[in-house]
Design a protein around this motif. Structure first.
Motif, short mmCIF file in Angstrom:
data_model
loop_
_atom_site.label_atom_id
_atom_site.label_comp_id
_atom_site.label_asym_id
_atom_site.label_seq_id
_atom_site.Cartn_x
_atom_site.Cartn_y
_atom_site.Cartn_z
N ALA A 76 0.92 -1.26 -0.07
CA ALA A 76 -0.03 0.03 0.24
C ALA A 76 1.00 1.16 -0.18
O ALA A 76 0.40 2.21 -0.51
CB ALA A 76 -0.93 0.12 1.25
N SER A 121 8.38 5.35 4.41
CA SER A 121 7.25 5.16 3.45
C SER A 121 7.37 6.43 2.15
O SER A 121 7.06 6.04 1.28
CB SER A 121 6.09 5.30 4.03
OG SER A 121 5.80 4.07 5.04
N GLN A 172 -6.07 3.54 -6.21
CA GLN A 172 -5.38 2.55 -5.60
C GLN A 172 -5.36 3.17 -3.87
O GLN A 172 -5.49 2.08 -3.42
CB GLN A 172 -4.08 2.18 -6.46
CG GLN A 172 -4.17 1.43 -7.66
CD GLN A 172 -3.02 1.50 -8.37
OE1 GLN A 172 -2.31 2.39 -8.34
NE2 GLN A 172 -2.73 0.45 -9.25
N ALA A 173 -5.09 4.06 -3.73
CA ALA A 173 -4.77 4.78 -2.32
C ALA A 173 -6.03 4.08 -1.48
O ALA A 173 -6.06 3.87 -0.49
CB ALA A 173 -4.14 5.86 -2.36
N LEU A 174 -7.27 4.95 -2.41
CA LEU A 174 -8.43 4.58 -1.70
C LEU A 174 -8.78 3.11 -1.47
O LEU A 174 -9.30 2.71 -0.46
CB LEU A 174 -9.68 5.30 -2.37
CG LEU A 174 -11.00 5.25 -2.18
CD1 LEU A 174 -10.98 5.95 -0.75
CD2 LEU A 174 -11.89 5.92 -3.13
N LEU A 176 1.45 4.36 8.85
CA LEU A 176 1.29 6.02 8.86
C LEU A 176 2.39 5.90 10.12
O LEU A 176 3.04 7.21 9.99
CB LEU A 176 -0.18 5.94 9.59
CG LEU A 176 -1.17 5.93 8.60
CD1 LEU A 176 -2.66 6.11 9.13
CD2 LEU A 176 -0.79 6.70 7.42
N VAL A 210 -6.51 1.88 1.41
CA VAL A 210 -6.87 2.29 2.75
C VAL A 210 -8.01 1.78 3.36
O VAL A 210 -8.22 1.19 4.49
CB VAL A 210 -6.83 3.76 3.01
CG1 VAL A 210 -7.39 4.32 4.20
CG2 VAL A 210 -5.50 4.57 2.54
N VAL A 269 -0.36 5.01 -1.62
CA VAL A 269 -0.75 5.79 -0.51
C VAL A 269 0.54 7.01 -0.47
O VAL A 269 0.05 8.31 -0.66
CB VAL A 269 -1.11 5.31 1.02
CG1 VAL A 269 -1.22 6.42 1.70
CG2 VAL A 269 -2.03 4.31 0.91
N PHE A 270 1.59 6.87 -0.38
CA PHE A 270 2.67 7.68 -0.43
C PHE A 270 2.96 8.10 -1.48
O PHE A 270 4.06 8.93 -1.65
CB PHE A 270 3.72 7.25 0.56
CG PHE A 270 3.31 7.00 2.05
CD1 PHE A 270 3.43 8.26 2.90
CD2 PHE A 270 2.81 6.02 2.48
CE1 PHE A 270 3.07 8.25 4.20
CE2 PHE A 270 2.49 6.00 4.05
CZ PHE A 270 2.48 7.12 4.75
N LEU A 330 -2.18 -0.76 8.82
CA LEU A 330 -2.26 0.80 8.40
C LEU A 330 -1.91 1.81 9.33
O LEU A 330 -1.09 2.44 9.30
CB LEU A 330 -4.07 1.04 8.51
CG LEU A 330 -4.36 2.15 8.11
CD1 LEU A 330 -3.77 2.64 6.69
CD2 LEU A 330 -5.92 2.44 8.33
N GLY A 359 7.25 5.92 -1.60
CA GLY A 359 6.33 6.37 -2.37
C GLY A 359 6.88 7.40 -3.50
O GLY A 359 6.37 7.31 -4.59
N TRP A 415 5.88 6.72 8.45
CA TRP A 415 5.69 7.91 7.49
C TRP A 415 7.10 8.21 6.76
O TRP A 415 7.18 8.50 5.51
CB TRP A 415 4.94 8.79 7.91
CG TRP A 415 5.29 9.71 8.66
CD1 TRP A 415 5.33 9.66 10.12
CD2 TRP A 415 6.08 11.02 8.28
NE1 TRP A 415 5.94 10.81 10.93
CE2 TRP A 415 6.49 11.45 9.71
CE3 TRP A 415 6.64 11.64 7.41
CZ2 TRP A 415 7.38 12.71 9.93
CZ3 TRP A 415 7.44 12.69 7.66
CH2 TRP A 415 7.57 13.33 8.80
#
Length: 290
Positions: free
Chosen positions: A35, A219, A193-195, A213, A198, A39-40, A209, A223, A216
């Motif tokens: 992920a 990550s 994809q991030a949505l 975070l 998550v 996400v990042f 998750l 990212g 970060w």
């Protein structure tokens, strides 16, 4: 031949991203580490789009673009899942080689969905380079079980389908140069994809998750590299059929083998040398037909 340079840059950046991502797997799990790239990566892609928008004509995505982007996003997530299943049930060499069959399925799917030309010379080059990967893997195929082979080929086909979705989304945009179209589709895809990731992790992997975070800073590096690599993949998809891009990317296999021999003093068997030669010839043949 901008697509050639873009593909080589993407392959190099992806190698660095994989290295950054692999360090996270043991700390936040496979799903969390997967992920991270979405996400990042999204903030970096969105920032690049915001900086480019005042200077370049921003296309307006329609239903076809969104549909193809969703197809690519979903297929890439599903391909990753099948990849992980294959790696659990089979050795790394076999799993990787099976997923590298992607260019063949990609060429066929591209011909069917996007009506891209699939002449005998181009198909021959793709098949030769892909067969070279299977030979160069050095995998012991006699030990390969039927189920991992099926999941590995499925993963490769889904990765191919995702590339077709990304290229279809780019081609469906009504205006704009190749760079801004690639960047816009990248932002759309990473957003979807991030949505999805998550939401999935909020239900099924809350520990992953929270770990993602909390790490970060680590990550962000993965990212940023992921967004950078994906942008150049998408630039390649904007300029030439996706099968050409993925076939050229196979050149990383002999390069990695050479690096292993030079740096880590790992021996290379004659069969692997033959496979690497097949890849090089196949890629060179493809470049003469592209």
């Amino acid at each position: 031949m901008i697509w050639v340079a873009a593909t080589l840059i993407a392959a190099a950046a992806q190698t660095l991203r994989n290295a950054a991502q692999s360090g996270l797997t043991g700390r936040i799990g496979t799903i969390g580490a997967t992920a991270v790239r979405f996400v990042f990566g999204l903030p970096f892609a969105a920032l690049a789009l915001a900086l480019a928008a005042p200077y370049l004509e921003l296309p307006r995505p329609g239903g076809a673009t969104l549909g193809y982007a969703a197809l690519g996003a979903g297929a890439q997530i599903a391909a990753t899942a099948f990849m992980l299943i294959t790696m659990r049930g089979q050795g790394f060499g076999v799993a990787t080689a099976l997923m590298k069959t992607e260019p063949v399925t990609l060429a066929v799917i591209g011909a069917l969905l996007l009506a891209e030309p699939l002449g005998p010379a181009r198909m021959g080059a793709i098949v030769l380079a892909t067969a070279g990967v299977l030979v160069a893997s050095g995998a012991r195929w006699s030990r390969a079980a039927l189920r991992p082979i099926a999941t590995g080929v499925t993963a490769g086909a889904l990765f191919g389908l995702s590339a077709i979705g990304f290229r279809g989304a780019i081609l469906a945009l009504p205006e704009g140069g190749f760079f801004i179209r690639a960047l816009l589709v990248l932002v759309l895809t990473l957003g979807l994809q991030a949505l999805a990731m998550v939401l999935w992790m909020a239900v099924a992997d809350r520990a992953g998750l929270r770990g993602m975070l909390s790490l970060w800073r680590n990550s962000l590096a993965a990212g940023a590299l992921g967004a950078f690599a994906s942008l150049f993949w998408f630039i390649g998809f904007a300029l030439t059929p996706a099968a050409n891009v993925r076939t050229l990317a196979l050149i990383e296999v002999p390069l990695a083998q050479i690096l292993s021999g030079r740096v880590f003093r790992q021996s290379v068997r004659p069969g692997q040398v033959a496979g690497m030669a097949m890849i090089v010839v196949g890629v060179a043949w493809l470049l003469t037909t592209a």
